[in-house]
Design a protein around this motif. Structure first.
Motif, PDB file in Angstrom:
ATOM      1  N   MET C   1      29.570  13.033  51.950  1.00  0.00           N
ATOM      2  CA  MET C   1      30.185  13.207  50.637  1.00  0.00           C
ATOM      3  C   MET C   1      30.543  14.679  50.390  1.00  0.00           C
ATOM      4  O   MET C   1      31.647  15.012  50.056  1.00  0.00           O
ATOM      5  N   ILE C   2      29.539  15.567  50.578  1.00  0.00           N
ATOM      6  CA  ILE C   2      29.796  17.006  50.472  1.00  0.00           C
ATOM      7  C   ILE C   2      29.324  17.653  51.767  1.00  0.00           C
ATOM      8  O   ILE C   2      28.223  17.366  52.248  1.00  0.00           O
ATOM      9  N   GLU C   3      30.178  18.504  52.321  1.00  0.00           N
ATOM     10  CA  GLU C   3      29.784  19.135  53.575  1.00  0.00           C
ATOM     11  C   GLU C   3      30.114  20.625  53.547  1.00  0.00           C
ATOM     12  O   GLU C   3      31.212  21.029  53.164  1.00  0.00           O
ATOM     13  N   PHE C   4      29.119  21.433  53.913  1.00  0.00           N
ATOM     14  CA  PHE C   4      29.333  22.883  54.058  1.00  0.00           C
ATOM     15  C   PHE C   4      29.413  23.185  55.545  1.00  0.00           C
ATOM     16  O   PHE C   4      28.527  22.793  56.307  1.00  0.00           O
ATOM     17  N   ILE C   5      30.474  23.870  55.966  1.00  0.00           N
ATOM     18  CA  ILE C   5      30.611  24.216  57.380  1.00  0.00           C
ATOM     19  C   ILE C   5      30.776  25.725  57.508  1.00  0.00           C
ATOM     20  O   ILE C   5      31.790  26.289  57.103  1.00  0.00           O
ATOM     21  N   ASN C   6      29.774  26.367  58.027  1.00  0.00           N
ATOM     22  CA  ASN C   6      29.802  27.827  58.267  1.00  0.00           C
ATOM     23  C   ASN C   6      30.319  28.632  57.075  1.00  0.00           C
ATOM     24  O   ASN C   6      31.157  29.513  57.220  1.00  0.00           O
ATOM     25  N   VAL C  20      26.410  29.118  55.859  1.00  0.00           N
ATOM     26  CA  VAL C  20      25.702  27.952  55.308  1.00  0.00           C
ATOM     27  C   VAL C  20      26.282  26.671  55.906  1.00  0.00           C
ATOM     28  O   VAL C  20      27.493  26.477  55.900  1.00  0.00           O
ATOM     29  N   ASN C  21      25.398  25.826  56.420  1.00  0.00           N
ATOM     30  CA  ASN C  21      25.794  24.514  56.909  1.00  0.00           C
ATOM     31  C   ASN C  21      24.936  23.468  56.228  1.00  0.00           C
ATOM     32  O   ASN C  21      23.770  23.715  55.917  1.00  0.00           O
ATOM     33  N   GLY C  22      25.524  22.294  55.986  1.00  0.00           N
ATOM     34  CA  GLY C  22      24.708  21.230  55.399  1.00  0.00           C
ATOM     35  C   GLY C  22      25.566  20.080  54.924  1.00  0.00           C
ATOM     36  O   GLY C  22      26.769  20.218  54.738  1.00  0.00           O
ATOM     37  N   ARG C  23      24.916  18.910  54.787  1.00  0.00           N
ATOM     38  CA  ARG C  23      25.611  17.705  54.336  1.00  0.00           C
ATOM     39  C   ARG C  23      24.834  17.084  53.195  1.00  0.00           C
ATOM     40  O   ARG C  23      23.618  17.064  53.196  1.00  0.00           O
ATOM     41  N   VAL C  24      25.571  16.550  52.233  1.00  0.00           N
ATOM     42  CA  VAL C  24      24.944  15.749  51.194  1.00  0.00           C
ATOM     43  C   VAL C  24      25.611  14.379  51.257  1.00  0.00           C
ATOM     44  O   VAL C  24      26.830  14.288  51.096  1.00  0.00           O
ATOM     45  N   GLU C  25      24.815  13.350  51.498  1.00  0.00           N
ATOM     46  CA  GLU C  25      25.382  12.002  51.622  1.00  0.00           C
ATOM     47  C   GLU C  25      25.576  11.381  50.250  1.00  0.00           C
ATOM     48  O   GLU C  25      24.970  11.812  49.266  1.00  0.00           O
ATOM     49  N   ARG C  26      26.413  10.339  50.228  1.00  0.00           N
ATOM     50  CA  ARG C  26      26.630   9.612  48.974  1.00  0.00           C
ATOM     51  C   ARG C  26      25.304   9.088  48.417  1.00  0.00           C
ATOM     52  O   ARG C  26      24.499   8.524  49.148  1.00  0.00           O
ATOM     53  N   GLY C  27      25.085   9.330  47.132  1.00  0.00           N
ATOM     54  CA  GLY C  27      23.873   8.832  46.492  1.00  0.00           C
ATOM     55  C   GLY C  27      22.648   9.698  46.720  1.00  0.00           C
ATOM     56  O   GLY C  27      21.571   9.417  46.207  1.00  0.00           O
ATOM     57  N   GLU C  28      22.816  10.784  47.478  1.00  0.00           N
ATOM     58  CA  GLU C  28      21.678  11.650  47.752  1.00  0.00           C
ATOM     59  C   GLU C  28      21.479  12.656  46.615  1.00  0.00           C
ATOM     60  O   GLU C  28      22.441  13.065  45.967  1.00  0.00           O
ATOM     61  N   VAL C  29      20.230  13.068  46.427  1.00  0.00           N
ATOM     62  CA  VAL C  29      19.942  14.163  45.503  1.00  0.00           C
ATOM     63  C   VAL C  29      19.372  15.316  46.317  1.00  0.00           C
ATOM     64  O   VAL C  29      18.350  15.160  46.991  1.00  0.00           O
ATOM     65  N   VAL C  30      20.066  16.448  46.282  1.00  0.00           N
ATOM     66  CA  VAL C  30      19.593  17.621  47.007  1.00  0.00           C
ATOM     67  C   VAL C  30      19.179  18.690  46.008  1.00  0.00           C
ATOM     68  O   VAL C  30      19.936  19.001  45.087  1.00  0.00           O
ATOM     69  N   VAL C  31      17.974  19.203  46.164  1.00  0.00           N
ATOM     70  CA  VAL C  31      17.538  20.315  45.318  1.00  0.00           C
ATOM     71  C   VAL C  31      17.624  21.591  46.127  1.00  0.00           C
ATOM     72  O   VAL C  31      17.150  21.641  47.264  1.00  0.00           O
ATOM     73  N   ILE C  32      18.288  22.600  45.556  1.00  0.00           N
ATOM     74  CA  ILE C  32      18.360  23.901  46.210  1.00  0.00           C
ATOM     75  C   ILE C  32      17.389  24.820  45.493  1.00  0.00           C
ATOM     76  O   ILE C  32      17.435  24.964  44.272  1.00  0.00           O
ATOM     77  N   CYS C  33      16.459  25.405  46.260  1.00  0.00           N
ATOM     78  CA  CYS C  33      15.550  26.346  45.623  1.00  0.00           C
ATOM     79  C   CYS C  33      15.464  27.613  46.456  1.00  0.00           C
ATOM     80  O   CYS C  33      15.967  27.677  47.581  1.00  0.00           O
ATOM     81  N   GLY C  34      14.805  28.598  45.904  1.00  0.00           N
ATOM     82  CA  GLY C  34      14.693  29.881  46.589  1.00  0.00           C
ATOM     83  C   GLY C  34      14.477  30.973  45.577  1.00  0.00           C
ATOM     84  O   GLY C  34      14.637  30.750  44.371  1.00  0.00           O
ATOM     85  N   PRO C  35      14.097  32.162  46.046  1.00  0.00           N
ATOM     86  CA  PRO C  35      13.859  33.266  45.113  1.00  0.00           C
ATOM     87  C   PRO C  35      15.136  33.650  44.369  1.00  0.00           C
ATOM     88  O   PRO C  35      16.237  33.319  44.806  1.00  0.00           O
ATOM     89  N   SER C  36      14.988  34.357  43.230  1.00  0.00           N
ATOM     90  CA  SER C  36      16.185  34.719  42.466  1.00  0.00           C
ATOM     91  C   SER C  36      17.014  35.729  43.250  1.00  0.00           C
ATOM     92  O   SER C  36      16.484  36.531  44.013  1.00  0.00           O
ATOM     93  N   GLY C  37      18.311  35.634  43.087  1.00  0.00           N
ATOM     94  CA  GLY C  37      19.215  36.519  43.814  1.00  0.00           C
ATOM     95  C   GLY C  37      19.445  36.073  45.247  1.00  0.00           C
ATOM     96  O   GLY C  37      19.986  36.810  46.059  1.00  0.00           O
TER      97      GLY C  37
END
Lengths: 245, 229, 242
Positions: C1-6, C20-37
């Protein structure tokens, strides 16, 4: 002083009217209102151009504003007197000439006031609108302008005070507004210039001071409304141009 | 538009006319500016020290803000000599020129605006600054001088430069009482030669040269004060 | 559904997103976390091109986000975005906020748009506030209206950029509740959030970002139990300490 007022009061208020053309304070107000109404769309266009994502438009608008800010209004009036007949082919009345000059002048000054209001809106407003898929134009029309124009109501009123004061220059090219009336009264009386010009100053003062006070009331209203409606931090450099599109 | 009319600008007499007009404009400007900044600062001091009721200074400011500059010039040039005592009146007629009255009116007008800019500059300095300075043992005047005023002037600097810009343009109104400044000579030339285009092009360029210089100074000032506050 | 390529992005010489690389499939919930900045907000804002990228590709559905030939407005109208600062339009009532884009972008009839707006406000529990202006609503209520506004375009994808970070603690729950409901309805979601409880309960995957790099992409249970990267270990330990 009271005898001057009783003898010439009507001349100061309406000029030769109803025997001749309308003049005096009535003409001052008519010219001011006309100039404000006509300058408003020009000013909005200038403000939008100044914040346009297209550099050439931004530069052209900046050039216009700088040029107008750089020369005296009187010079703009003289230019209008000279250029208008060349453009329209007929000699314009001094009233029309001054109104046109004021539109050119206020297009720049009111335009800058509106631009400041546009830029003072939080950038999140543009972000949110564009995120919904609204175009640049729709964002301006539905989201940015309604807020910015409301927020700059007080500065528009201040610009109106400036316009009223600036119409006093119209007598120089022969428009028979209130300063013209005072000058002709002074020419008839010859020995009472202090009273005549004191009355003239008082007329302007009463008018402009009330308008300034009114604009302060409006400003407080606007500030109250704004602090109530937004708990969003004001970012420093928001701009329509900053969102890639 | 008749471009041949530009030829009048080659006439040395015309050049001299514009040179004189420009010099008069600059004299009006500098004389009024010096007086206006000094008086503007004085007005703030008067208002803050309470030597005069602050309403008096307030009335002075409101009068100058709400009456057109040209009417202020008329009041000084035509009006005030009439109410002077007879001996002063005679002296004024004999010795005081339209130039003098123009400078008086222009500088009082600009002083009113300048004092307001300075006052809002001072208001913008947080009260904690004065408290901190007094806590260090500075006297009121020292704290004012070294802490409050120096910050206030910096904050108000762009507005103060802007007043100079406004003043320069307002000097053009002196033509109404016959001071032979730039606009006056432009009109005179237009009337005598009907060479309208060059008559107004010349002052346009001269005004722009002066005002663009002031604007450049203004943005310099703004840059240099931006990071120090 | 959503894809990040390099995907990479620089501010001048400063690199904010790093391959950044990564895929989010249909119906998936992805949480992005990490330190501020760390670039979380920047990353999520690249998905609907609120931020441009210097390198790589982002695909949403079939569309290349940075394809200059495709209408960015059409792209954005198909992606719901919820901001940290809500960014409601203060001059419009709640239902006008929700109905504005369907009317101006989709050309929906007013009646239809307002019916749908009321339906959505009901869904986020705010039908009674339809005529209130944003300034008359609490932070939590504003954010719920903002979610309804994004949903009004029927987007197949919803992006949340720290949706609860600007809220008083007692209002966080009501917003998370709405987000959970959406997730259980099968919405594809990317959420930048510090709410680790939400991540644990709702997310299918957690992406951990630091200095613009995705250092970890795993299931929530694994992320919280056995983070592999040292930065992620420290991050999880810091959360535990609270």
């Amino acid at each position: 002083m009271t005898e001057i007022l009783s003898q010439y009061g009507l001349l100061l208020l309406v000029g030769q009217f109803p025997d001749g053309p309308i003049g005096g304070l009535a003409l001052t107000l008519l010219m001011s209102v006309a100039a404000l109404l006509l300058a408003f769309p020009v000013a909005v266009a200038v403000a939008i151009a100044r914040t346009s994502p297209i550099p050439a438009i931004r530069r052209a608008a900046a050039f216009y504003v700088t040029a107008v800010r750089g020369i005296p209004l009187l010079l703009i009036i003289f230019w209008a007197f000279f250029v208008l007949p060349l453009v329209t082919g007929v000699t314009s009345s001094p009233e029309i000439t001054v109104i046109c000059a004021l539109v050119v002048y206020e297009g720049a000054y009111l335009g800058e006031a509106i631009r400041a209001a546009l830029e003072a809106l939080p950038k999140g407003q543009t972000d949110a609108s564009r995120s919904l898929g609204m175009s640049y134009t729709a964002t301006l029309r539905k989201v940015i302008l309604p807020q910015a124009l409301f927020n700059c109501l007080p500065s528009m009123m201040n610009q109106f005070v400036l316009i009223v004061k600036n119409t006093s220059l119209a007598y120089i090219i022969g428009a028979q507004e209130v300063t013209f009336s005072a000058n002709s009264i002074n020419a008839q009386l010859l020995t009472r210039p202090f009273e005549v010009y004191f009355i003239l100053a008082a007329i302007y003062f009463i008018l402009c001071y009330s308008l300034s006070r009114l604009s302060r009331v409006v400003e407080n209203r606007v500030l109250r409304k704004r602090s109530r409606v937004t708990n969003q931090p004001i970012t420093e450099t928001p701009s329509l141009a900053r969102v890639p599109s | 538009m008749n471009l041949h009319s530009l030829a009048v600008l080659a006439d040395p007499n015309v050049q001299l006319l514009f040179l004189r007009g420009t010099l008069t404009t600059l004299e009006l400007f500098f004389a009024s500016a010096i007086a206006a900044y000094a008086l503007g600062a004085l007005l703030v001091v008067i208002r803050m020290s309470g030597w005069l009721p602050s309403a008096a200074v307030g009335a002075f400011v409101e009068y100058h803000r709400n009456v057109p500059s040209i009417v202020q010039i008329f009041v000084w040039y035509f009006g005030v000599p009439q109410i002077l005592p007879q001996s002063w009146h005679t002296y004024a007629n004999a010795h005081l020129s339209a130039f003098f009255f123009a400078v008086v009116a222009l500088s009082l007008n600009a002083a009113a605006y300048i004092s307001e800019d300075l006052r809002s500059g001072i208001r913008a300095v947080p009260t904690g600054q004065m408290e901190a300075a007094r806590a260090l043992g500075m006297s009121y005047l020292k704290a004012m001088r070294w802490v409050v005023v120096s910050q206030a002037v910096r904050g108000a600097a762009p507005a103060l430069v802007n007043q100079a810009l406004g003043l320069l343009k307002t000097t053009s109104l002196a033509l109404a009482i016959g001071v032979k400044e730039l606009m006056y000579v432009a009109r005179q030339l237009d009337g005598e030669t009907y060479a309208t285009f060059p008559s107004y092009l010349t002052p346009t360029l001269i005004y722009l040269a002066c005002t663009l210089t002031l604007m450049a100074i203004g943005s310099r000032v703004q840059q240099s004060t931006r990071f120090t506050r | 559904m959503i894809e990040f390529i390099n995907v990479s992005k620089w501010y001048g010489s400063h690199r904010v997103l790093h391959d950044v690389n990564g895929r989010v499939e249909r119906g998936e919930v992805v949480v992005i976390c990490g330190p501020s900045g760390s670039g979380k907000s920047t990353l999520i804002r690249t998905v609907n091109r609120l931020e441009s990228i210097n390198n790589g590709q982002i695909i949403v559905g079939e569309t290349d986000v940075n394809d200059r030939k495709k209408s960015v407005n059409r792209l954005r109208s198909g992606i719901g975005f919820v901001f940290q600062q809500f960014n409601l339009f203060p001059h419009l009532s709640a239902k006008d906020n929700v109905a504005l884009a369907p009317i101006t972008v989709r050309g929906l009839k007013k009646g239809e748009a307002y019916d749908r707006a009321l339906e959505l406000l009901d869904k986020v529990g705010l039908k009674s506030k339809a005529d209130a202006f944003p300034g008359q609503l609490s932070g939590g209520q504003q954010q719920r209206v903002a979610i309804a506004r994004a949903l009004a375009m029927n987007p197949p994808v919803m992006l949340f950029d720290e949706p609860t970070s600007a809220l008083d603690p007692e209002m966080v729950g009501e917003v998370l509740q709405v987000m959970k409901q959406l997730a259980s309805d099968g919405m594809t979601m990317i959420c930048v959030t510090h709410e680790m409880g939400f991540a644990r309960d709702v997310a299918n995957r957690v992406w951990f970002i630091a200095d613009g790099e995705v250092l970890e992409s795993t299931t929530p249970s694994e992320f919280f139990a056995t983070p592999r990267h040292p930065r992620a270990q420290k991050f999880v330990a810091d959360i535990r300490a609270h």
